[in-house]
Design a protein around this motif. Structure first.
Motif, PDB file in Angstrom:
ATOM      1  N   CYS A 225      41.749  40.273  35.911  1.00 40.23           N
ATOM      2  CA  CYS A 225      41.581  39.720  37.213  1.00 40.23           C
ATOM      3  C   CYS A 225      42.216  39.540  38.228  1.00 40.23           C
ATOM      4  N   CYS A 226      41.678  40.425  39.377  1.00 38.68           N
ATOM      5  CA  CYS A 226      42.793  41.007  40.183  1.00 38.68           C
ATOM      6  C   CYS A 226      42.641  39.888  41.971  1.00 38.68           C
ATOM      7  N   GLY A 227      42.043  38.794  42.055  1.00 38.88           N
ATOM      8  CA  GLY A 227      42.079  37.602  42.313  1.00 38.88           C
ATOM      9  C   GLY A 227      41.985  36.653  42.201  1.00 38.88           C
ATOM     10  N   ASN A 228      42.376  35.523  42.531  1.00 38.72           N
ATOM     11  CA  ASN A 228      42.456  33.973  41.622  1.00 38.72           C
ATOM     12  C   ASN A 228      41.697  33.480  40.996  1.00 38.72           C
ATOM     13  N   ALA A 229      41.493  32.275  39.967  1.00 41.38           N
ATOM     14  CA  ALA A 229      41.029  32.282  38.749  1.00 41.38           C
ATOM     15  C   ALA A 229      40.941  31.303  38.389  1.00 41.38           C
ATOM     16  N   ASP A 230      39.820  30.501  37.464  1.00 39.71           N
ATOM     17  CA  ASP A 230      40.598  28.912  36.869  1.00 39.71           C
ATOM     18  C   ASP A 230      41.389  29.779  35.909  1.00 39.71           C
ATOM     19  N   TRP A 231      42.784  29.794  35.477  1.00 38.67           N
ATOM     20  CA  TRP A 231      43.675  29.459  34.411  1.00 38.67           C
ATOM     21  C   TRP A 231      43.193  29.345  33.758  1.00 38.67           C
ATOM     22  N   PRO A 232      43.464  28.085  33.652  1.00 35.24           N
ATOM     23  CA  PRO A 232      43.268  26.913  32.496  1.00 35.24           C
ATOM     24  C   PRO A 232      42.166  27.713  31.691  1.00 35.24           C
ATOM     25  N   LEU A 233      41.240  28.131  32.612  1.00 32.22           N
ATOM     26  CA  LEU A 233      40.010  28.105  31.438  1.00 32.22           C
ATOM     27  C   LEU A 233      40.078  29.800  31.003  1.00 32.22           C
ATOM     28  N   LEU A 250      50.865  35.367  41.534  1.00 31.91           N
ATOM     29  CA  LEU A 250      51.476  34.311  40.992  1.00 31.91           C
ATOM     30  C   LEU A 250      52.125  33.402  41.741  1.00 31.91           C
ATOM     31  N   GLU A 251      51.741  32.727  42.638  1.00 22.59           N
ATOM     32  CA  GLU A 251      51.546  31.606  43.108  1.00 22.59           C
ATOM     33  C   GLU A 251      50.647  30.468  42.015  1.00 22.59           C
ATOM     34  N   ARG A 252      49.889  31.434  41.826  1.00 24.11           N
ATOM     35  CA  ARG A 252      48.570  30.453  41.403  1.00 24.11           C
ATOM     36  C   ARG A 252      49.231  30.267  40.490  1.00 24.11           C
ATOM     37  N   VAL A 253      48.983  30.689  39.586  1.00 25.57           N
ATOM     38  CA  VAL A 253      49.176  31.223  38.082  1.00 25.57           C
ATOM     39  C   VAL A 253      50.401  29.950  37.641  1.00 25.57           C
ATOM     40  N   LEU A 254      51.872  29.903  38.348  1.00 28.16           N
ATOM     41  CA  LEU A 254      52.810  29.388  38.103  1.00 28.16           C
ATOM     42  C   LEU A 254      52.540  27.661  37.994  1.00 28.16           C
ATOM     43  N   LEU A 255      51.221  27.127  38.878  1.00 25.70           N
ATOM     44  CA  LEU A 255      50.606  26.161  39.112  1.00 25.70           C
ATOM     45  C   LEU A 255      50.639  25.299  37.709  1.00 25.70           C
ATOM     46  N   PHE A 256      50.429  26.217  36.934  1.00 24.09           N
ATOM     47  CA  PHE A 256      50.010  26.118  35.151  1.00 24.09           C
ATOM     48  C   PHE A 256      50.482  26.301  34.150  1.00 24.09           C
ATOM     49  N   PRO A 257      52.060  26.190  34.068  1.00 22.36           N
ATOM     50  CA  PRO A 257      53.275  26.373  33.492  1.00 22.36           C
ATOM     51  C   PRO A 257      52.501  25.993  32.108  1.00 22.36           C
ATOM     52  N   ALA A 258      51.814  24.381  32.004  1.00 17.12           N
ATOM     53  CA  ALA A 258      51.651  24.330  30.329  1.00 17.12           C
ATOM     54  C   ALA A 258      50.577  24.765  29.889  1.00 17.12           C
ATOM     55  N   GLY A 301      61.032  29.581  33.305  1.00 19.20           N
ATOM     56  CA  GLY A 301      62.188  28.828  32.539  1.00 19.20           C
ATOM     57  C   GLY A 301      62.993  27.498  32.866  1.00 19.20           C
ATOM     58  N   ALA A 302      61.940  27.354  33.917  1.00 18.89           N
ATOM     59  CA  ALA A 302      62.843  26.100  34.175  1.00 18.89           C
ATOM     60  C   ALA A 302      61.826  25.075  33.718  1.00 18.89           C
ATOM     61  N   ALA A 303      59.962  25.635  33.012  1.00 17.77           N
ATOM     62  CA  ALA A 303      59.493  25.066  32.153  1.00 17.77           C
ATOM     63  C   ALA A 303      59.480  24.781  30.850  1.00 17.77           C
ATOM     64  N   GLY A 304      60.663  25.314  30.541  1.00 22.86           N
ATOM     65  CA  GLY A 304      60.887  25.297  29.452  1.00 22.86           C
ATOM     66  C   GLY A 304      60.654  26.852  27.881  1.00 22.86           C
TER      67      GLY A 304
END
Length: 349
Positions: A225-233, A250-258, A301-304
């Motif tokens: 995906c070259c744009g934003n996406a439903d990363w959890p999906l 990058l910042e959008r993907v980092l919103l979902f560390p779990a 890394g801060a998310a383990g």
């Protein structure tokens, strides 16, 4: 299964050349561990995302004057549909082959491999296929409506994509290397918006169908995906690799560390598209782009999530295909991708 990619370099698909042999030489030179077969959209409309994998579709109409493909749903397609589903159910992969007229770079790569074998150090071979959502929005019927709105024909389009992906696993797999196939989904950024043409559940179901076909043949499935996406999906599917634009999103993907952690824990890999394509200034350096990557590593890394895991289960790519660039820009992006791969491997964990 966890694959030890160790931040190898690979590409997305397209290159801005018209000579298939020259494009293959470029891929083999700069992506020696995981060479791609190059899509060559500047050769003509048959190598564009909407038409490259359209061969064999019931009701397919090619319009050279408009340089487009469509599906004529107004005529009786009963016979064509019956023959299609017979081939599909028989898993007749030869019927779903991609011809040289639609993928000159693929056939040039096959010839190069047949003549000289995979290059020394090649660990994987990589193919690609248009994703269900993008294909469903790219292909139209005779009235210009998106095929995604025709339940039967959209199902046919997805099954056609699935077995074209499986055919790539078969033909590339003959050379003794694991085969990666990326499902290219630029339209994913529309999902969930007011302009979305499909429900997320439907898109996930169709993605899983293509992923399953790749896995059935022993291939490794990726989603680009070259744009934003439903990363959890995306992280929640059975895909093996998620490739994202790490330069702009990058910042959008980092919103979902779990979700990232769960994906990596089950053996998934992140393909970091850190080398910019459309947003490139031409002044980017490997050091500067690695600094961005390290920032992402630190956040995860801060998310383990250990840096060692991110490198082992990591790949580096350009942020998108290179087909819209000049040949010199495309080669510079490939060179930068390879340099980042080499430098990250030398850095201590």
């Amino acid at each position: 299964m966890t694959h030890d990619f160790n931040f190898l370099a690979t590409g997305i698909g397209s290159l801005p050349l018209t000579d298939p042999a020259a494009a293959v030489a470029l891929a083999l030179r700069y992506l020696p561990e995981a060479p791609i077969w190059p899509q060559l959209p500047k050769r003509g409309y048959r190598e564009h995302m909407g038409g490259q994998y359209a061969e064999g579709l019931p009701g397919l109409v090619e319009d050279p004057a408009r340089e487009s493909f469509s599906i004529d749903s107004s005529r009786d397609l009963t016979g064509e549909l019956e023959r299609f589903f017979e081939r599909y159910l028989a898993r007749d992969l030869g019927h779903f082959a991609i011809s040289e007229a639609h993928a000159a770079g693929l056939h040039a790569l096959l010839r190069a491999l047949e003549t000289g074998g995979p290059p020394p150090g090649a660990r994987f071979l990589k193919g690609h296929v248009t994703g269900p959502l993008t294909a469903g929005l790219s292909l139209k019927d005779e009235q210009g409506r998106d095929i995604i709105h025709n339940e039967l024909l959209f199902d046919v389009v997805v099954k056609n994509l699935a077995l074209k992906a499986a055919w790539q696993v078969e033909v590339l797999g003959r050379f003794g290397r694991p085969v990666i196939v990326f499902i290219d989904e630029p339209a994913m950024e529309t999902l969930g918006s007011a302009f979305s043409a499909a429900a997320p559940e439907l898109v996930a179901e169709k993605l899983e169908e293509v992923i399953a076909a790749i896995h059935e043949g022993g291939g490794i499935a990726g989603i680009h995906c070259c744009g934003n996406a439903d990363w959890p999906l995306l992280f929640g599917t059975q895909v093996d690799i998620v490739n994202f634009d790490a330069f702009d999103y990058l910042e959008r993907v980092l919103l979902f560390p779990a979700e990232v952690a769960a994906f990596l824990a089950r053996g998934g890999a992140l393909a970091w598209g850190i080398v910019p394509t459309s947003g490139s200034t031409g002044t980017e350096t490997a050091a500067g782009l690695i600094e961005r990557l390290e920032g992402g590593f630190a956040r995860l890394g801060a998310a383990g999530i250990a840096r060692e895991t991110l490198v082992r289960q990591g790949i580096v790519t350009p942020s998108c295909g290179l087909g819209s660039l000049s040949p010199a820009q495309a080669e510079a992006a490939l060179r930068l991708t390879l340099e980042i791969s080499a430098r990250l491997r030398r850095q201590p964990a």
